[in-house]
Structures are given as structure tokens and as C-alpha cells.
Design a protein around this motif. Structure first.
Motif, PDB file in Angstrom:
ATOM      1  N   LEU A 103       0.887  -1.181   0.126  1.00  0.00           N
ATOM      2  CA  LEU A 103      -0.100   0.120  -0.059  1.00  0.00           C
ATOM      3  C   LEU A 103       0.868   1.029   0.080  1.00  0.00           C
ATOM      4  N   GLY A 104       0.578   2.116  -0.948  1.00  0.00           N
ATOM      5  CA  GLY A 104       1.310   3.360  -1.037  1.00  0.00           C
ATOM      6  C   GLY A 104       2.425   3.248  -2.069  1.00  0.00           C
ATOM      7  N   GLY A 105       2.825   2.060  -2.373  1.00  0.00           N
ATOM      8  CA  GLY A 105       3.921   2.207  -3.303  1.00  0.00           C
ATOM      9  C   GLY A 105       3.631   2.606  -4.698  1.00  0.00           C
ATOM     10  N   LEU A 106       2.221   2.556  -5.093  1.00  0.00           N
ATOM     11  CA  LEU A 106       2.006   3.035  -6.642  1.00  0.00           C
ATOM     12  C   LEU A 106       2.297   4.359  -6.789  1.00  0.00           C
ATOM     13  N   GLY A 107       2.060   5.145  -5.333  1.00  0.00           N
ATOM     14  CA  GLY A 107       2.119   6.601  -5.376  1.00  0.00           C
ATOM     15  C   GLY A 107       3.728   7.136  -5.628  1.00  0.00           C
ATOM     16  N   LYS A 108       4.401   6.238  -4.702  1.00  0.00           N
ATOM     17  CA  LYS A 108       5.787   6.503  -4.749  1.00  0.00           C
ATOM     18  C   LYS A 108       6.421   6.221  -6.087  1.00  0.00           C
ATOM     19  N   LEU A 109       5.809   5.308  -6.737  1.00  0.00           N
ATOM     20  CA  LEU A 109       6.274   4.843  -8.061  1.00  0.00           C
ATOM     21  C   LEU A 109       6.148   5.860  -9.050  1.00  0.00           C
ATOM     22  N   GLU A 110       4.998   6.591  -8.939  1.00  0.00           N
ATOM     23  CA  GLU A 110       4.838   7.729  -9.982  1.00  0.00           C
ATOM     24  C   GLU A 110       5.921   8.812  -9.540  1.00  0.00           C
ATOM     25  N   ALA A 111       6.360   8.947  -8.531  1.00  0.00           N
ATOM     26  CA  ALA A 111       7.581   9.934  -8.381  1.00  0.00           C
ATOM     27  C   ALA A 111       8.917   9.330  -8.894  1.00  0.00           C
ATOM     28  N   LEU A 112       8.939   7.963  -8.665  1.00  0.00           N
ATOM     29  CA  LEU A 112      10.203   7.446  -9.132  1.00  0.00           C
ATOM     30  C   LEU A 112      10.358   7.506 -10.710  1.00  0.00           C
ATOM     31  N   ILE A 113       9.164   7.397 -11.258  1.00  0.00           N
ATOM     32  CA  ILE A 113       9.342   7.688 -12.797  1.00  0.00           C
ATOM     33  C   ILE A 113       9.905   8.915 -13.298  1.00  0.00           C
ATOM     34  N   TRP A 114       9.535   9.868 -12.438  1.00  0.00           N
ATOM     35  CA  TRP A 114      10.413  11.160 -12.815  1.00  0.00           C
ATOM     36  C   TRP A 114      11.756  11.360 -12.650  1.00  0.00           C
ATOM     37  N   GLU A 115      12.018  10.425 -11.431  1.00  0.00           N
ATOM     38  CA  GLU A 115      13.588  10.744 -11.005  1.00  0.00           C
ATOM     39  C   GLU A 115      14.516   9.656 -11.605  1.00  0.00           C
ATOM     40  N   LYS A 116      14.099   8.543 -12.103  1.00  0.00           N
ATOM     41  CA  LYS A 116      14.973   7.496 -12.761  1.00  0.00           C
ATOM     42  C   LYS A 116      14.517   7.259 -14.138  1.00  0.00           C
ATOM     43  N   ALA A 117      15.685   6.931 -14.900  1.00  0.00           N
ATOM     44  CA  ALA A 117      15.385   6.276 -16.184  1.00  0.00           C
ATOM     45  C   ALA A 117      14.990   4.693 -16.065  1.00  0.00           C
ATOM     46  N   THR A 118      14.623   4.338 -17.037  1.00  0.00           N
ATOM     47  CA  THR A 118      14.200   2.667 -17.215  1.00  0.00           C
ATOM     48  C   THR A 118      15.709   1.926 -17.443  1.00  0.00           C
TER      49      THR A 118
END
Lengths: 220, 372
Positions: B62-77
């Protein structure tokens, strides 16, 4: 036991109260709670998670009070006639060698009480539950401050109702800048609602129970 | 040292059952394995190890998907050249194919294809559109049971040297066993009840239990019936409950718990007179293994993989046959009366569960990675 889920005991206080080992056990830091075991010689008799609310721990300024434990099994430990010890669940370090007065160890009542399944589950759930809404509101208010009001609403519904909020409440919800009294009032309304009161198994979740969905950053 | 990635999308679910538990077991093994350089992925985005540890601690994403949205902006694939040198384990449907140098998938079951009557059309389409290419682009397939392995071999023609079985498991925290055990509450006796295991949905065949209660109201008077698990979409539950009431079974003799915590699940299984698992089709049947590890008998269907799980602790029946179900229930009731309360101390239960530990799941995956 997966030691990944527990931290070594750094602060410990324990004594026999009414024939049962009670007290608190806290890690040096971090989110992970402690677990402790009761041993007779090298035989593990019982384990407890130090995640209940303890007024003694709160008074001592330890972990907001959320590190209490109640460790059953003294009667069984004495029956094996080994040296009775309380040990850390992670390091196995001996925390206490209680001087046990056999006459004061918890005796089972001669009357066995039959309980319904839901009463039993409520008893099981009470270990680690919040004693009141105010204790829950401390975490909920911190969650709202860290993550915003909409995240607070989701966590409140998940924690107390086990579901997502209705879309209707999401549309009208305006919880910007909730102070702790408003948070407590909101949570109290939820706890007094028919939906919460109608749940088969009662109990307000505590911060280490799986249904608790608020941020626990206050422990860091 | 070989670099490997584990897809952990399932860990982002709020409540963990089934596939998230398999991923959790693999992730825990990975975090403790110094011989493989593990990374954790959500599709092609690398997830911090600290998140994985936090999910495992909370048994929730729980809460991980919200953090993931931020991670997408911070890190490249992850870089395709790095991926091409690495191995990747896909515990479920593959989000990318042929992106990694070597790829292995875990096949849980082919239920949407083999028993489509229990799935909605969207689920069938999604599965059917993905599984063939997932299988074709995987260098190896780990199946969760011999039954699933046989299905993959038979229906997709996959040679047996590309298939192997990984063992699923159970791990009980001694804290939960202590909290659940009535030996530490000697002044309490819990009313007799049976535990029906699994999410409420048509495939789980909960209806056969309610039909049995309607035909045998005296059984409902002796045992409360507890459906343990998330509310799914058991068709006509209200109609069945009305039928029960008409047959003289009080509504409160049947309890639906909804999702329960691990502690509560152990308490429900450990103190049940016996368990019931009437499912039409399973890739494995983990609840049967959990009950067996706790020393509790299960009445379970004889279909798909279920007979493989813990046959010594089960009474089997054909899930289409009410008569066979009634007979298995009678046998279980008799055996439960004769064997309950034996060997239920913490050391007994720990010793009994040890051979079924989740630790037996990871080594097969690690061994395959080291061969690549």
C-alpha cells in the motif's frame, strides 16, 4: 522466524505481573519492532511481538509507548524444569532470567469458558490494537501532514473499513490543513459508524497490525 | 557475479495472497543471497531495495504505486545493454518480452483457458492474448505444481527440459502461533467450527458447502461454518443464505470473515475442527498446505493440482458431486474427533511446518540463474 521482520532488542523492561511476563522491548531505531521468546533450557515455549501499547513505555519516553508485550507460557516453561529465560527473537541474547515464584504463576481457571469464534478473533486482534482513537489520531495526523489530505482519507478508510472510500466522499472531500483534533473527530465518527460497529471482529488497528495503513515515520 | 532482476509488481498490491506471496518468498531469498547480484523491477523501472524490504516487513505494498509515480520522474528505465547481459525472473504475466538476455517465467495455472466458465471475459482475453508469447519468449518455465507443468507441456508443447517445478511453501511466525494457540489460554474453549478456505468466487466452489448445510442442518448446529478470505463474487450468496434460513439454519451459523491478518488466519486454521477446500481448479492449493503444516485435516476436491499438496492430511471428493462431499465431511469429522489436540505445542508445530518452508522455493530459481 524471519528475522527480516524484527529488530534486535535495545531497550528492555520486563517483570512478572499476575503470573505473566509483561513489559516492553524496543529497538535502537527504525520501523521494525522487536520480538522476544520464552525459553526453558533450549526449548522455545512461546514468542511475543513487542507491538502493544504500553503506558509504562510511553511514560519512559520509549517509542511512543508502542513496544509493549505480554509473553505467555511460564507454566509450560516451569513444567519442563529447564532454566527459564527471556531472549531476544533476533540475536537470541538473554534479556532476563526471571526468578519465578511457582505459586504466583498464572493458573488456569477451573472453569473453562466457551467463547464464540468472533469473541476469540477479537481477543487475538486485541494484541497490538490501539487502545483508543486518540492514539490512532497521532499517526493519522502525521500521515495527513506528510502525504496530504486525500492520502489520509484513503488510509483512514483502508485502516478502519478495510476498503477504499466511496467516490461520493472523494468528490466532496476537502480536508486541507486538518489539525489533530479534526483528524481525531473524523476517525471517531468512522469508529462510531454502523459500518465499523457492524464488523464481526472488533478492534482499532495499531501501528504494527497489517490493516494499519497510516505512515509510521514517527518511529524513525 | 551474474546480475539478475526480479519483477516485483505483485508486491505493490495492498493485501497479499497467492502470487504476491510467491514473489515475497523469492524476494526474501534474493535479499539474502550474496552469490547473485539482484535488482528489483516494476516493468523496466528499477525499484530501490529499501522499498522491497519495507513491503516485506509490512506484508503490503500500500502506498507503493504513489511512490512509483514519483520514481518515474526521478529515474530512467534500465539501460537495454545492461538488460541484455542480465537474467530476469517474471513471476506473472510478462510486461516486456525479449528485453533481457535470459528470461524465465513462473506459470501458476492455465485456469482462464482450461476453466473459462469461472473467469470473466476480460480476464480470459488478457490471459489468452499474453500467455502464448510469454511462454514462447521464456528460456525456462517454473511451474508451481506437477499438474501445471503437465498442462503447459500438453497444451503448449513445451519440451520438458524447459520446464521444472518450484515448491511453494508456508512459514509461520512463532509469534502468530503463540497468539493463536489455546494452550496459552487454558481457560478458554472456542466453539466448534469448520474453516472454508479461499476467496469467495465461483471457482472456489463455496456453494457446495452451503448446499450441504441446507441439506444437513444438524451439521450447522454442531459446527459454525467460517468462510475465511476476501469477498469475491460468489454468485447468489444472498439467495443461498435465504435457502439456508428456509432449511432451518440460522444465519449466524455461517460467518464471512473477509480479509484476515496472518495472525488471525493462523488462529482460524489452528483451532478449526477441520478445514474445507472445495475448489474446482487450482494451480497449487496453498491453503491445504498451510492447514497440513498446522496438523489440521482438510476436506478438499480431487481436481487439478490439489491432490499433490498434502494427500496424507486430506479427504478428497469430486467437486461436482454433493454425495462425495457429504461422505468426505463425515470422514473428516470422525478423524478430527479422534486426533485433535495432539502435538500442538510451539516446538511441535514448528517442527511439522519446517519441511514445508518457503525457503525451499528460492533455491531452484537461484540454481537456474547460476547455470546461465
Amino acid at each position: 522466524m524471519s528475522v527480516m521482520n524484527y529488530a534486535p532488542v535495545s531497550v528492555f523492561s520486563g517483570e512478572i505481573v499476575d503470573g505473566v511476563l509483561e513489559g516492553y522491548a524496543a529497538p535502537a531505531r527504525g520501523l521494525l519492532p522487536c520480538s522476544i521468546g520464552l525459553f526453558s533450557g533450549e526449548t522455545a515455549i512461546s514468542y511475543a511481538r513487542a507491538t502493544s501499547f504500553s503506558e509504562a513505555a510511553e511514560a519512559s519516553g520509549v517509542r511512543l509507548g508502542w513496544c509493549g508485550f505480554r509473553l505467555p507460557g511460564l507454566a509450560q516453561a516451569l513444567a519442563l524444569e529447564g532454566a527459564v529465560e527471556v531472549r531476544c527473537g533476533v540475536t537470541n541474547a538473554v534479556l532476563l532470567k526471571p526468578a519465578v515464584d511457582v505459586s504466583k504463576v498464572e493458573r488456569s481457571s477451573r472453569l473453562v469458558r466457551q467463547v464464540s469464534l468472533t469473541e476469540f478473533l477479537t481477543l487475538v486482534r486485541s494484541e497490538g490494537a490501539s487502545p483508543d482513537v486518540a492514539r490512532l489520531a497521532i499517526f493519522a495526523s502525521d500521515h495527513a501532514r506528510r502525504h496530504g489530505d486525500r492520502s489520509f482519507l484513503h488510509a483512514a478508510y483502508q485502516t478502519l473499513f478495510g476498503r477504499e472510500p466511496d467516490s461520493a466522499i472523494m468528490e466532496v472531500w476537502d480536508g486541507d490543513g486538518l489539525d489533530i483534533d479534526e483528524v481525531e473527530g473524523f476517525l471517531s465518527d468512522m469508529v462510531e459508524s454502523d459500518e465499523f460497529q457492524g464488523r464481526a471482529v472488533q478492534g482499532i488497528p495499531g501501528p504494527f497490525q497489517s490493516s494499519f495503513k497510516f505512515d509510521r515515520g514517527l518511529f524513525i | 557475479m551474474r546480475e539478475a532482476f526480479l519483477q516485483i509488481g505483485a508486491l505493490f498490491e495492498n493485501t497479499w495472497t497467492g502470487i504476491p506471496n510467491v514473489v515475497a518468498a523469492l524476494a526474501e531469498g534474493a535479499l539474502n543471497d550474496p552469490d547473485i547480484k539482484w535488482g528489483f523491477l516494476f516493468d523496466t523501472l528499477e525499484v530501490p531495495e529499501a522499498w522491497v524490504r519495507e513491503f516485506l516487513t509490512r506484508r503490503s505494498g500500500l502506498g507503493g504505486l504513489g511512490k512509483l509515480e514519483a520514481l518515474i520522474w526521478e529515474k530512467a528505465t534500465i539501460n537495454p545493454r545492461r538488460a541484455a547481459e542480465a537474467v530476469c525472473i517474471f513471476p506473472n504475466i510478462k510486461p516486456v518480452r525479449g528485453f533481457f538476455g535470459r528470461e524465465a517465467s513462473i506459470i501458476h495455472d492455465l485456469s482462464p483457458l482450461l476453466t473459462p466458465q469461472f473467469h470473466n471475459q476480460d480476464n480470459i482475453n488478457h490471459f489468452a492474448n499474453r500467455i502464448r508469447e510469454d511462454i514462447a519468449t521464456s528460456d525456462h518455465l517454473f511451474c508451481v505444481s506437477n499438474a501445471t507443468l503437465g498442462d503447459v507441456h500438453s497444451y503448449f508443447g513445451v519440451p520438458r527440459d524447459r520446464l521444472s517445478v518450484i515448491k511453494l511453501g508456508v512459514d509461520f511466525d512463532p509469534v502468530d502461533i503463540t497468539a493463536a494457540s489455546l494452550s496459552f489460554r487454558p481457560d478458554l474453549q472456542v466453539e466448534p467450527y469448520i474453516a472454508v478456505l479461499g476467496t469467495l468466487e465461483p471457482r472456489k466452489n463455496g456453494r457446495i458447502v452451503l448446499d450441504y448445510l441446507a441439506e444437513q442442518p444438524h451439521f450447522a448446529n454442531r459446527f459454525r461454518t467460517v468462510f475465511v478470505g476476501r469477498e469475491g463474487w460468489l454468485d447468489g450468496r444472498k439467495k443461498l443464505m435465504d435457502a439456508l434460513a428456509a432449511a432451518g439454519v440460522a444465519r449466524d451459523r455461517v460467518v464471512f470473515t473477509g480479509y484476515v491478518s496472518e495472525t488471525e488466519k493462523v488462529a482460524l486454521l489452528l483451532n478449526a475442527s477441520f478445514c474445507v477446500y472445495p475448489s474446482f481448479f487450482e494451480g497449487f492449493g496453498l491453503p491445504v498446505l498451510e492447514a497440513a503444516a498446522l496438523g489440521v485435516v482438510t476436506v478438499c476436491s480431487n481436481s487439478s493440482s490439489i491432490p499433490e499438496v498434502a494427500p496424507q492430511n486430506c479427504f478428497f471428493f469430486n467437486p461436482q458431486e454433493g454425495y462425495e462431499f457429504a461422505r468426505a465431511m463425515k470422514f473428516a469429522e470422525l478423524r478430527a474427533a479422534q486426533t485433535r489436540a495432539a502435538a500442538q505445542s510451539l516446538p511441535d508445530i514448528t517442527a511439522r511446518a519446517e519441511p514445508y518452508s518457503w525457503s525451499r522455493c528460492y533455491p531452484a530459481v537461484a540454481a537456474w540463474i547460476k547455470e546461465q
